[in-house]
Motif scaffolding. Structure first.
Motif, PDB file in Angstrom:
ATOM      1  N   ARG A 169       0.834  -1.200   0.000  1.00 14.19           N
ATOM      2  CA  ARG A 169       0.000   0.000   0.000  1.00 14.19           C
ATOM      3  C   ARG A 169       0.872   1.256   0.000  1.00 14.19           C
ATOM      4  NH1 ARG A 169      -5.402   0.197   2.791  1.00 14.19           N
ATOM      5  NH2 ARG A 169      -6.130   2.334   2.597  1.00 14.19           N
ATOM      6  N   GLY A 170       1.872   1.279   0.863  1.00 10.25           N
ATOM      7  CA  GLY A 170       2.763   2.431   0.925  1.00 10.25           C
ATOM      8  C   GLY A 170       3.516   2.636  -0.373  1.00 10.25           C
ATOM      9  N   HIS A 171       3.967   1.541  -0.979  1.00  2.97           N
ATOM     10  CA  HIS A 171       4.679   1.631  -2.249  1.00  2.97           C
ATOM     11  C   HIS A 171       3.778   2.206  -3.338  1.00  2.97           C
ATOM     12  CE1 HIS A 171       7.245   0.598  -5.627  1.00  2.97           C
ATOM     13  NE2 HIS A 171       6.270  -0.127  -6.145  1.00  2.97           N
ATOM     14  N   LEU A 172       2.530   1.742  -3.397  1.00  2.24           N
ATOM     15  CA  LEU A 172       1.624   2.219  -4.442  1.00  2.24           C
ATOM     16  C   LEU A 172       1.200   3.665  -4.214  1.00  2.24           C
ATOM     17  CD1 LEU A 172      -0.677  -0.736  -5.484  1.00  2.24           C
ATOM     18  CD2 LEU A 172       1.382   0.150  -6.554  1.00  2.24           C
ATOM     19  N   GLN A 173       1.166   4.095  -2.973  1.00  2.50           N
ATOM     20  CA  GLN A 173       0.915   5.515  -2.710  1.00  2.50           C
ATOM     21  C   GLN A 173       2.007   6.376  -3.345  1.00  2.50           C
ATOM     22  OE1 GLN A 173       0.675   5.640   1.560  1.00  2.50           O
ATOM     23  NE2 GLN A 173      -1.349   4.700   1.630  1.00  2.50           N
ATOM     24  N   GLU A 174       3.249   5.927  -3.218  1.00  2.00           N
ATOM     25  CA  GLU A 174       4.373   6.638  -3.837  1.00  2.00           C
ATOM     26  C   GLU A 174       4.250   6.620  -5.360  1.00  2.00           C
ATOM     27  OE1 GLU A 174       6.623   8.335  -2.348  1.00  2.00           O
ATOM     28  OE2 GLU A 174       6.867   7.577  -0.289  1.00  2.00           O
ATOM     29  N   VAL A 175       3.893   5.462  -5.925  1.00  2.00           N
ATOM     30  CA  VAL A 175       3.722   5.348  -7.373  1.00  2.00           C
ATOM     31  C   VAL A 175       2.631   6.298  -7.851  1.00  2.00           C
ATOM     32  CG1 VAL A 175       2.979   3.815  -9.252  1.00  2.00           C
ATOM     33  CG2 VAL A 175       4.571   2.977  -7.508  1.00  2.00           C
ATOM     34  N   LEU A 176       1.514   6.333  -7.131  1.00  2.00           N
ATOM     35  CA  LEU A 176       0.400   7.195  -7.523  1.00  2.00           C
ATOM     36  C   LEU A 176       0.798   8.666  -7.490  1.00  2.00           C
ATOM     37  CD1 LEU A 176      -2.567   7.079  -8.389  1.00  2.00           C
ATOM     38  CD2 LEU A 176      -3.206   7.321  -5.990  1.00  2.00           C
ATOM     39  N   LEU A 177       1.559   9.061  -6.480  1.00  2.00           N
ATOM     40  CA  LEU A 177       2.025  10.443  -6.410  1.00  2.00           C
ATOM     41  C   LEU A 177       2.959  10.771  -7.566  1.00  2.00           C
ATOM     42  CD1 LEU A 177       2.644  11.051  -2.593  1.00  2.00           C
ATOM     43  CD2 LEU A 177       0.915  12.131  -4.046  1.00  2.00           C
ATOM     44  N   ASP A 178       3.826   9.818  -7.940  1.00  2.00           N
ATOM     45  CA  ASP A 178       4.698  10.023  -9.099  1.00  2.00           C
ATOM     46  C   ASP A 178       3.872  10.262 -10.357  1.00  2.00           C
ATOM     47  OD1 ASP A 178       6.979   9.742  -7.594  1.00  2.00           O
ATOM     48  OD2 ASP A 178       7.368   7.666  -8.180  1.00  2.00           O
ATOM     49  N   ILE A 179       2.837   9.441 -10.537  1.00  2.00           N
ATOM     50  CA  ILE A 179       1.959   9.580 -11.709  1.00  2.00           C
ATOM     51  C   ILE A 179       1.266  10.938 -11.692  1.00  2.00           C
ATOM     52  CG2 ILE A 179      -0.146   8.685 -12.791  1.00  2.00           C
ATOM     53  CD1 ILE A 179       0.725   5.901 -11.734  1.00  2.00           C
ATOM     54  N   TRP A 180       0.770  11.320 -10.527  1.00  2.00           N
ATOM     55  CA  TRP A 180       0.061  12.605 -10.406  1.00  2.00           C
ATOM     56  C   TRP A 180       0.982  13.770 -10.743  1.00  2.00           C
ATOM     57  CZ3 TRP A 180       0.656  16.138  -6.029  1.00  2.00           C
ATOM     58  CH2 TRP A 180      -0.209  17.234  -6.105  1.00  2.00           C
ATOM     59  N   ARG A 181       2.215  13.723 -10.233  1.00  2.00           N
ATOM     60  CA  ARG A 181       3.149  14.815 -10.495  1.00  2.00           C
ATOM     61  C   ARG A 181       3.551  14.862 -11.969  1.00  2.00           C
ATOM     62  NH1 ARG A 181       5.407  13.699  -5.039  1.00  2.00           N
ATOM     63  NH2 ARG A 181       6.780  12.129  -5.946  1.00  2.00           N
ATOM     64  N   GLN A 182       3.723  13.699 -12.595  1.00  2.00           N
ATOM     65  CA  GLN A 182       4.141  13.655 -13.995  1.00  2.00           C
ATOM     66  C   GLN A 182       3.036  14.097 -14.940  1.00  2.00           C
ATOM     67  OE1 GLN A 182       5.884   9.872 -15.179  1.00  2.00           O
ATOM     68  NE2 GLN A 182       6.931   9.689 -13.218  1.00  2.00           N
ATOM     69  N   ASN A 183       1.808  13.648 -14.677  1.00  2.00           N
ATOM     70  CA  ASN A 183       0.701  13.877 -15.607  1.00  2.00           C
ATOM     71  C   ASN A 183      -0.192  15.054 -15.238  1.00  2.00           C
ATOM     72  OD1 ASN A 183       0.624  11.292 -17.538  1.00  2.00           O
ATOM     73  ND2 ASN A 183       1.183  10.606 -15.489  1.00  2.00           N
ATOM     74  N   GLN A 184      -0.115  15.503 -13.991  1.00  2.00           N
ATOM     75  CA  GLN A 184      -0.978  16.585 -13.515  1.00  2.00           C
ATOM     76  C   GLN A 184      -2.457  16.260 -13.722  1.00  2.00           C
ATOM     77  OE1 GLN A 184       0.063  19.564 -11.788  1.00  2.00           O
ATOM     78  NE2 GLN A 184       1.749  18.103 -11.615  1.00  2.00           N
ATOM     79  N   THR A 185      -2.787  14.976 -13.601  1.00  2.82           N
ATOM     80  CA  THR A 185      -4.183  14.539 -13.710  1.00  2.82           C
ATOM     81  C   THR A 185      -4.917  14.855 -12.416  1.00  2.82           C
ATOM     82  OG1 THR A 185      -3.509  12.716 -15.160  1.00  2.82           O
ATOM     83  CG2 THR A 185      -5.685  12.560 -14.138  1.00  2.82           C
ATOM     84  N   THR A 186      -6.093  15.432 -12.523  1.00  7.68           N
ATOM     85  CA  THR A 186      -6.927  15.657 -11.351  1.00  7.68           C
ATOM     86  C   THR A 186      -7.334  14.307 -10.776  1.00  7.68           C
ATOM     87  OG1 THR A 186      -7.785  17.650 -12.401  1.00  7.68           O
ATOM     88  CG2 THR A 186      -8.996  16.817 -10.484  1.00  7.68           C
ATOM     89  N   MET A 187      -7.137  14.111  -9.457  1.00  5.74           N
ATOM     90  CA  MET A 187      -7.441  12.839  -8.838  1.00  5.74           C
ATOM     91  C   MET A 187      -8.322  13.024  -7.609  1.00  5.74           C
ATOM     92  SD  MET A 187      -3.954  10.556  -9.096  1.00  5.74           S
ATOM     93  CE  MET A 187      -3.078  10.356 -10.656  1.00  5.74           C
TER      94      MET A 187
END
Length: 258
Positions: A169-187
């Motif tokens: 869970r902690g690892h995927l939280q980091e992955v999701l934040l990376d995706i959000w920062r790279q794509n600037q997708t509203t989440m």
């Protein structure tokens, strides 16, 4: 000036059951800015998932206004990506074909985007693997990549890490934040976990149950990356926790024991 991408105003939702009417949501008012990360937290039965389904266009039998880019949300569409708690991958397709889904990998643009997303969600080397060969966390990364391939205006996540162990869970939280920062997708992410809500969000929406209402919206003014052990993080965590009058009666995850 930040652009409002999602506007919810005076939203009410009532379910009709054999036992009578049950109001799930009452007078929900929320505006989400383009590129913002919002988490929604509250006890079971407060209407978090119902709210997400309404935003996605999966439930249109409601009262009030739900606008995405100033247009009424009337049905599901590719501009609203949705990630469920279960990954819902096609078991007969490998990773890259699950991501492409109904799009052809023979299209050079699709092929390029799929390859980029495999890198983004950290699945390089698993392109040909089938869902039965993946862990739960890896499967969720495939589901996230599949949603992002369609370039959604908003990505909606309904407790996507709820069934995973704490480390994954902690690892995927980091992955999701990376995706959000790279794509600037509203989440917009629904969760029961206070730490997760504070760790990911620009704002935390706290809901009360029966009927579901917004109790308070807490802005999280912390830079990324965040450390859950930091004093400032724990202060925000306590602020969210203190919004509940009877925390011990609510089904919230208190992962650090504080």
């Amino acid at each position: 000036m930040s652009i409002i991408i999602l506007d919810i105003d005076h939203l009410d939702k009532t379910f009709e059951t054999p036992a009578g009417s049950i109001q799930a949501l009452r007078d929900i008012r929320l505006q989400v800015k383009q590129g913002e990360f919002v988490t929604v937290i509250g006890p079971s039965g407060c209407g978090k998932s119902t709210l997400l389904k309404i935003i996605a266009g999966l439930d249109t039998a409601h009262q009030g206004k739900v606008l995405l880019e100033n247009r009424p949300v009337e049905r599901p569409s590719i501009d609203k990506g949705f990630i469920f708690q279960e990954h819902r991958l096609f078991p007969w397709l490998n990773v890259e074909r699950n991501i492409a889904a109904d799009l052809s990998l023979s299209d050079p643009q699709v092929r390029k985007k799929v390859d980029e997303l495999i890198e983004t969600v950290r699945l390089k080397g698993f392109e040909k693997a089938f869902p039965r060969e993946l862990s739960g966390g890896m499967s969720q990364r495939v589901a996230i990549a599949r949603a992002l391939l369609r370039n959604p205006k908003v990505l909606l996540l309904d407790e996507p890490f709820g069934a995973l162990d704490a480390f994954t869970r902690g690892h995927l939280q980091e992955v999701l934040l990376d995706i959000w920062r790279q794509n600037q997708t509203t989440m917009i992410l629904v969760t029961h976990d206070i730490d997760e809500a504070v760790f990911l969000a620009n704002r935390v929406v706290i809901m009360d149950p029966r009927p579901g209402t917004i109790r308070k919206i807490v802005g999280i003014d912390l830079p990324f990356p965040r450390k859950k052990s930091s004093v400032s993080f724990q202060e925000y965590r306590r602020l969210v926790l203190n919004e509940f009058e009877r925390v011990d009666e609510l089904e919230l995850v208190d992962s650090s024991g504080i």
